[in-house]
Each structure stands twice: as C-alpha cells, then as structure tokens.
Design an enzyme around this catalytic site. Structure first.
Site, PDB file in Angstrom:
ATOM      1  N   LEU A 105      43.739  57.411  70.846  1.00 63.77           N
ATOM      2  CA  LEU A 105      42.661  56.609  71.434  1.00 63.77           C
ATOM      3  C   LEU A 105      42.376  57.068  72.862  1.00 63.77           C
ATOM      4  CD1 LEU A 105      43.699  52.989  70.271  1.00 63.77           C
ATOM      5  CD2 LEU A 105      42.143  54.598  69.149  1.00 63.77           C
ATOM      6  N   GLY A 106      41.174  56.786  73.342  1.00 63.67           N
ATOM      7  CA  GLY A 106      40.860  57.059  74.758  1.00 63.67           C
ATOM      8  C   GLY A 106      39.651  57.942  74.980  1.00 63.67           C
ATOM      9  N   GLY A 107      39.247  58.703  73.940  1.00 61.57           N
ATOM     10  CA  GLY A 107      38.035  59.513  74.047  1.00 61.57           C
ATOM     11  C   GLY A 107      38.148  60.640  75.052  1.00 61.57           C
ATOM     12  N   LYS A 114      42.134  64.933  86.757  1.00 59.42           N
ATOM     13  CA  LYS A 114      42.639  64.378  88.023  1.00 59.42           C
ATOM     14  C   LYS A 114      44.128  64.643  88.170  1.00 59.42           C
ATOM     15  CE  LYS A 114      38.748  63.720  88.198  1.00 59.42           C
ATOM     16  NZ  LYS A 114      37.777  63.960  87.186  1.00 59.42           N
ATOM     17  N   GLY A 117      33.388  56.998  61.529  1.00 63.32           N
ATOM     18  CA  GLY A 117      32.529  55.866  61.179  1.00 63.32           C
ATOM     19  C   GLY A 117      31.101  56.308  60.933  1.00 63.32           C
ATOM     20  N   GLY A 171      28.284  71.432  89.128  1.00 67.38           N
ATOM     21  CA  GLY A 171      28.306  69.971  89.041  1.00 67.38           C
ATOM     22  C   GLY A 171      29.750  69.509  89.207  1.00 67.38           C
ATOM     23  N   ALA A 186      32.457  57.561  83.038  1.00 71.86           N
ATOM     24  CA  ALA A 186      33.333  56.637  82.331  1.00 71.86           C
ATOM     25  C   ALA A 186      33.101  55.192  82.761  1.00 71.86           C
ATOM     26  CB  ALA A 186      34.786  57.026  82.583  1.00 71.86           C
ATOM     27  N   HIS A 211      43.000  49.354 111.404  1.00 78.78           N
ATOM     28  CA  HIS A 211      43.244  50.608 112.127  1.00 78.78           C
ATOM     29  C   HIS A 211      44.713  50.996 111.986  1.00 78.78           C
ATOM     30  CE1 HIS A 211      42.890  53.676 115.159  1.00 78.78           C
ATOM     31  NE2 HIS A 211      43.997  53.213 115.713  1.00 78.78           N
TER      32      HIS A 211
HETATM   33  C1  LIG Z   1      36.267  67.616  82.280  1.00 76.47           C
HETATM   34  C2  LIG Z   1      35.648  66.252  82.438  1.00 76.47           C
HETATM   35  C3  LIG Z   1      35.992  65.459  83.519  1.00 76.47           C
HETATM   36  C4  LIG Z   1      35.425  64.208  83.664  1.00 76.47           C
HETATM   37  N1  LIG Z   1      35.776  63.450  84.742  1.00 76.47           N
HETATM   38  C5  LIG Z   1      35.201  62.238  84.919  1.00 76.47           C
HETATM   39  C6  LIG Z   1      35.563  61.417  86.020  1.00 76.47           C
HETATM   40  O1  LIG Z   1      36.395  61.776  86.834  1.00 76.47           O
HETATM   41  N2  LIG Z   1      34.975  60.208  86.145  1.00 76.47           N
HETATM   42  C7  LIG Z   1      34.031  59.772  85.248  1.00 76.47           C
HETATM   43  O2  LIG Z   1      33.505  58.661  85.412  1.00 76.47           O
HETATM   44  N3  LIG Z   1      33.677  60.511  84.184  1.00 76.47           N
HETATM   45  C8  LIG Z   1      34.249  61.733  84.002  1.00 76.47           C
HETATM   46  N4  LIG Z   1      33.922  62.471  82.898  1.00 76.47           N
HETATM   47  C9  LIG Z   1      32.942  61.907  81.950  1.00 76.47           C
HETATM   48  C10 LIG Z   1      33.626  60.867  81.053  1.00 76.47           C
HETATM   49  O3  LIG Z   1      34.730  61.446  80.412  1.00 76.47           O
HETATM   50  C11 LIG Z   1      32.633  60.330  80.047  1.00 76.47           C
HETATM   51  O4  LIG Z   1      31.496  59.849  80.731  1.00 76.47           O
HETATM   52  C12 LIG Z   1      33.226  59.206  79.224  1.00 76.47           C
HETATM   53  O5  LIG Z   1      34.373  59.615  78.524  1.00 76.47           O
HETATM   54  C13 LIG Z   1      32.193  58.657  78.225  1.00 76.47           C
HETATM   55  O6  LIG Z   1      32.771  57.627  77.514  1.00 76.47           O
HETATM   56  P1  LIG Z   1      32.266  57.212  76.066  1.00 76.47           P
HETATM   57  O7  LIG Z   1      33.070  56.014  75.703  1.00 76.47           O
HETATM   58  O8  LIG Z   1      30.799  57.102  76.061  1.00 76.47           O
HETATM   59  O9  LIG Z   1      32.601  58.441  75.111  1.00 76.47           O
HETATM   60  P2  LIG Z   1      33.866  59.381  74.899  1.00 76.47           P
HETATM   61  O10 LIG Z   1      34.873  59.199  75.960  1.00 76.47           O
HETATM   62  O11 LIG Z   1      33.321  60.736  74.685  1.00 76.47           O
HETATM   63  O12 LIG Z   1      34.506  58.824  73.557  1.00 76.47           O
HETATM   64  C14 LIG Z   1      33.842  58.876  72.344  1.00 76.47           C
HETATM   65  C15 LIG Z   1      34.845  58.734  71.232  1.00 76.47           C
HETATM   66  O13 LIG Z   1      34.159  58.530  70.015  1.00 76.47           O
HETATM   67  C16 LIG Z   1      34.828  59.233  68.976  1.00 76.47           C
HETATM   68  N5  LIG Z   1      33.853  59.424  67.901  1.00 76.47           N
HETATM   69  C17 LIG Z   1      32.715  60.160  67.927  1.00 76.47           C
HETATM   70  N6  LIG Z   1      32.047  60.036  66.763  1.00 76.47           N
HETATM   71  C18 LIG Z   1      32.782  59.214  65.983  1.00 76.47           C
HETATM   72  C19 LIG Z   1      32.605  58.677  64.683  1.00 76.47           C
HETATM   73  N7  LIG Z   1      31.504  58.917  63.943  1.00 76.47           N
HETATM   74  N8  LIG Z   1      33.586  57.876  64.189  1.00 76.47           N
HETATM   75  C20 LIG Z   1      34.688  57.584  64.911  1.00 76.47           C
HETATM   76  N9  LIG Z   1      34.895  58.050  66.153  1.00 76.47           N
HETATM   77  C21 LIG Z   1      33.941  58.843  66.692  1.00 76.47           C
HETATM   78  C22 LIG Z   1      35.283  60.496  69.653  1.00 76.47           C
HETATM   79  O14 LIG Z   1      36.361  61.096  68.937  1.00 76.47           O
HETATM   80  C23 LIG Z   1      35.715  59.964  71.026  1.00 76.47           C
HETATM   81  O15 LIG Z   1      37.062  59.596  71.024  1.00 76.47           O
HETATM   82  C24 LIG Z   1      34.499  63.727  82.712  1.00 76.47           C
HETATM   83  C25 LIG Z   1      34.165  64.505  81.594  1.00 76.47           C
HETATM   84  C26 LIG Z   1      34.741  65.760  81.461  1.00 76.47           C
HETATM   85  C27 LIG Z   1      34.381  66.570  80.256  1.00 76.47           C
END
Ligand SMILES: Cc1cc2nc3c(=O)[nH]c(=O)nc-3n(C[C@H](O)[C@H](O)[C@H](O)COP(=O)(O)OP(=O)(O)OC[C@H]3O[C@@H](n4cnc5c(N)ncnc54)[C@H](O)[C@@H]3O)c2cc1C
Length: 468
Positions: free
Chosen positions: A40-42, A53, A116, A184, A321, A447
C-alpha cells in the site's frame, strides 16, 4: 466477500486513496480499498516522496560530515556506503507502507488486492493477480489511480544507462556522471542527490530556468547555488537525440541561440513528466469525461457519473501528494452529505522542492501577481542576515513575500534556503487566514530560528525589516 455492500470503494491506495478511505471510515461509512500493488502507499510511499527524501537525507548527512571540520568536529575517512543508503531507504519505505496497512485495519477498511474496474452502476470488479475475478457492490466509488512515468519518444529508458525516476531509486551503484533531463522538482531533487554522492551532474531544461514554475528570483538563486556546488545547469536547451556510447550516453540538442549542445555521461535520467493512469478502469461507455488523459471533475471531485469521484494525480490539478489527500477528503465529505464541504483553493497549494538549498512557495509569484493586475509590494529577507542560518552554516537564499497594496493581503510567499519546505507551512496558514503582511510581521517569532526570516520579509513589505 463477493456481493458485499460498501458505502464507498476507493480504487488506488496512494496518498489520495488511503486518506479518502480513512476519512470515510471516520464518518461512519463502510469503506473498501482496492490496490493492484502488493504494497500500500502508491507512488508517494513506494516510488516518490518518501524514498526520494530518504536519499536526499543521506546525501545531506554525507555532505555535512565532509564539512564537519567547519563546526569544529574532526571526522576522517568519511565514506559513502551506497548499499546501506539503499537499505535505509527501503526500510523507511517499508515502515511507511506497513503504517498504512495498520491504519486500514485500525479503521476497519476492507482491503482488496487486485486491479479494480468500474462495473457501473454500483459495482467494482476486482481481478486478482491469479486472474480470479470478484465483484463488490458499492454506493460510491473514488478513483485514485494516480500517475505513472510518461515515456518520451527518442529517450526510451532501459533501466541501466537511460533511467526514469522509478529506476534511479533502485541503483546498485552511484554513476560517475549523470545528465538529468528536466529541471522540475523530480529532476533537481535527483540532481541534488547524485551530485552530492559524487556524480558529475548536468541538468538540462527546455525552459529558460531551473524550477520554471517558481518565482524567477528563486530560479536564479538556485542556479547560482548549484553552480557553486559544481552542479551544471544547461537551461533553455532542447535535447533532440540520444545515442549510446562507450562511456554511456550521448545527448545532443540546441540551446536558446540555436547552438548545438552535446553532452556525454555514464547515465541519463529522463525526468520530464508523468501521465495520469486510467488503464483498464473501464471508463469507456460511461459519462466520465477524460481530457488529455485526466479525469474531469467538479469542485467536489465528482465525475460525470453520479456517485463516482476522482482525486489525486488522475485529475488535472498539480501532481502533489498533499493535494491528492485533501481532494480525497473533499470527495468523501461530499458523498457523505456533510454540510459546508469546502472545495480546494488551488491558490493555497504549497509547492516544495527538496533539493539543496530547498525551495518552497505558495500563491502567486511576483510576475504572476503583476500579470493579474495587482499593485504589488514585495518584502525580501536574505538568510545571510539570519543568526540561525549562520549557526547552521546555510546562509544562501531568501524569503520573499508578495503582497498587494490595497488591503496588504499576502498573495504569495517564496522561500529558498534552510528548511524552506517546513517554513512554507507558516505562509500557508497566514494566507488561509487571509493575513495581511503587517499582521505576519507583527507576529512574534522565536529567536534564533530561521522562521524569523519569514517575519522579517513580512516587515520588509513596509520597509520595516530590522536586521537588514
Ligand atoms: C520521484 C517522485 C518524487 C515525488 N515527490 C513528491 C513530494 O516530495 N511531495 C509531493 O507532494 N509529491 C511528490 N511526488 C508526487 C506524488 O507522489 C503524487 O502526487 C502522489 O503519489 C499522487 O497520489 P495519488 O493517490 O493520486 O496516486 P498514486 O500515489 O500514484 O497511487 C495510485 C495507486 O493506485 C494504484 N492503482 C492504479 N490503477 C489501479 C487499479 N485499476 N486498481 C487498483 N489499484 C490501482 C497504483 O498501483 C497506485 O498504488 C513525487 C513523485 C515522484 C515520481
């Protein structure tokens, strides 16, 4: 489990999805979360915010140790143990992912491991890794499927010499030299990591400046800072071609004046963008509108299908995020019928880049504020005049406050320097509460802290800074 009835089913367990599921449970809804990944955690937890980080932290410690003598501490034979850096990163990622698992259990959220797919009306079909399908019934659906790395034609990655942000997190060794394509947040963060780990690093950007979404003065300061550290910037440059060489990779292109640019390094990181992920979701034939890959939503995150919401990287708002999480909260509170659900104010989304020095901002840049017709007043305070920054040995950068003349309202805050990504929270609170620059300047700050620089910049809007 099949035919079980849920109030809300969240597809995707990133910071959008898991936060939405928790808020749903808090509001007494029966919630399910579907995730295709084993963990979990995406992106945020597994391939984004958290691992990057952690690498940045290791790079910071390594650099600090090399300068320990500046603080009167003698340290010798300082070595980078890259395998251990990676071990720590993996451990922290795992701990965060387990933490989310724990929160799912604590909030009695049912977890489904599988992909899903919408089966409207009122159903989600889940396909497990073994291909087995099950269907659950649900009153509402939140699509939180996030984003993935966008492939760039001509710059195809192989995971070895040409890598993307997923690959570079898993390296076994640090490259001796690195070209980063894209300045970026993701590009400058990795440049900041690997240059400190010893890679000769050049960052190439199509637009005329680093971190092009930030205030212009911040970009200038970052470029100056990178130069001092030996990190080269090649801005206003379009890379056109990539070839493999004996040493690694050769990229060629043209700079803003049309001059040919040729760079060679052991590794190329392609850090130019991500794309929303909706593959296999079953949006075809529904009333859900997709534009340039993003799912269209209204201010409550509703799609064109009643009871179906979308949040996070899959909708056309900045890919962050914390924004994904807040969009999740808005969606759940709306579907739960809560009163006074407050849509997101996109002006108040903080942007943080954790390079060295750190960059953070909220609201309008000076140029944007002028473009919007405001009569602008600016207060600026350099960290070189901050006692705490001197103690830290981090005197680069500044705080810049953009306000407007009529009501003295703060329109934007831009910080480059020590703890910028923490300091920006104060600016977010001030702007959320519609503070004037004067009120922020009159607020007592302890301070010695770097936060005094925020106060002094606010005082500076009225020419009242004390320490410059
Ligand atoms: C290298 C990097 C560094 C980053 N650093 C930062 C930061 O410091 N601060 C910040 O705010 N943002 C940062 N981001 C961006 C941030 O990670 C994303 O904006 C954030 O994770 C988006 O969250 P989300 O929940 O929309 O999707 P995600 O985190 O992408 O999660 C989506 C999830 O859905 C799952 N999924 C997809 N399709 C299906 C399906 N059909 N069925 C079941 N599961 C599915 C995927 O497996 C995934 O686990 C960074 C991104 C990258 C790539």
């Amino acid at each position: 489990m099949a035919n079980e009835q849920f109030d809300v089913t969240v597809i995707g367990s990133g910071p959008g999805g898991y936060v939405a599921a928790i808020r749903a449970a808090q509001l007494g809804l029966k919630a399910a979360i579907v995730e295709k990944d084993k963990r979990l955690g995406g992106t945020c937890t597994l391939r984004g915010c958290i691992p990057t980080k952690q690498l940045l932290m290791s790079a910071h410690v390594y650099e600090q140790m090399q300068h320990a003598a500046d603080f009167g501490v003698q340290a010798s034979e300082i070595q980078l143990a890259f395998a251990d850096v990676q071990k720590r990163k993996d451990k922290v990622v795992m701990k965060n992912s387990k933490g989310i698992e724990y929160l799912m259990k604590k909030n009695s959220i049912t977890r489904f491991n599988g992909t899903g797919r919408l089966a409207l009306p009122g159903k989600v079909e889940i396909t497990g890794e073994d291909g087995k399908k099950q269907t659950i019934n649900t009153k509402n659906i939140i699509i939180a499927t996030g984003s993935v790395v966008r492939p760039i034609p001509g710059f195809e990655t192989d995971g070895a010499r040409v890598v993307n942000s997923d690959h570079i997190l898993e390296l076994k060794e640090t490259p001796k030299s690195l070209i980063v394509m894209g300045a970026g947040a993701v590009g400058v963060e990795f440049a900041s990591v690997y240059s400190r780990f010893g890679a000769q690093t050049t960052i190439v950007e199509l637009l005329p400046r680093l971190v092009p979404l930030e205030d212009e003065e911040v970009s200038q300061e970052l470029e100056r800072s990178f130069r001092k550290r030996g990190l080269k910037s090649q801005v206003g440059t379009r890379l056109e071609k990539m070839e493999q060489s004996d040493k690694g990779v050769v990229v060629t292109g043209k700079d803003g004046k049309g001059q040919e640019v040729k760079l060679e390094a052991e590794m190329l990181l392609v850090a130019v963008g991500r794309m929303p992920y909706t593959e296999g979701l079953g949006l075809e034939g529904t009333k859900i509108k997709v534009e340039k890959g993003f799912i269209k939503v209204d201010e409550y995150q509703q799609t064109g299908e009643k009871g179906v919401y979308a949040i996070g990287d899959v909708v056309p708002t900045p890919l962050l995020a914390h924004l994904a999480s807040k969009e999740g909260v808005v969606a759940v509170e709306h579907l739960a019928g809560q009163k006074d659900v407050r849509p997101i104010n996109l002006r108040l989304v903080p942007n943080c880049t954790y390079c060295d020095p750190e960059v953070a901002s909220v609201g309008l840049s000076e140029a944007k504020a002028r473009e919007e017709g405001y009569e602008v007043r600016v207060g600026k305070f350099p960290f070189s005049a901050s006692g705490k920054a001197r103690i830290l040995g981090e005197e680069e950068g500044f705080v810049k406050i953009v306000s407007e003349k009529k009501y003295d309202e703060i329109l934007g805050v831009h910080i480059i320097g020590p703890h910028a990504t923490e300091l920006i929270a104060e600016a977010c609170v001030a702007m959320q509460l519609e503070s004037t620059a004067e009120e922020l300047g009159r607020t007592m700050h302890a301070h010695p802290t770097v936060s005094e620089a925020v106060m002094e910049a606010a005082e500076g809007v009225h020419g009242m800074s004390i320490h410059i």
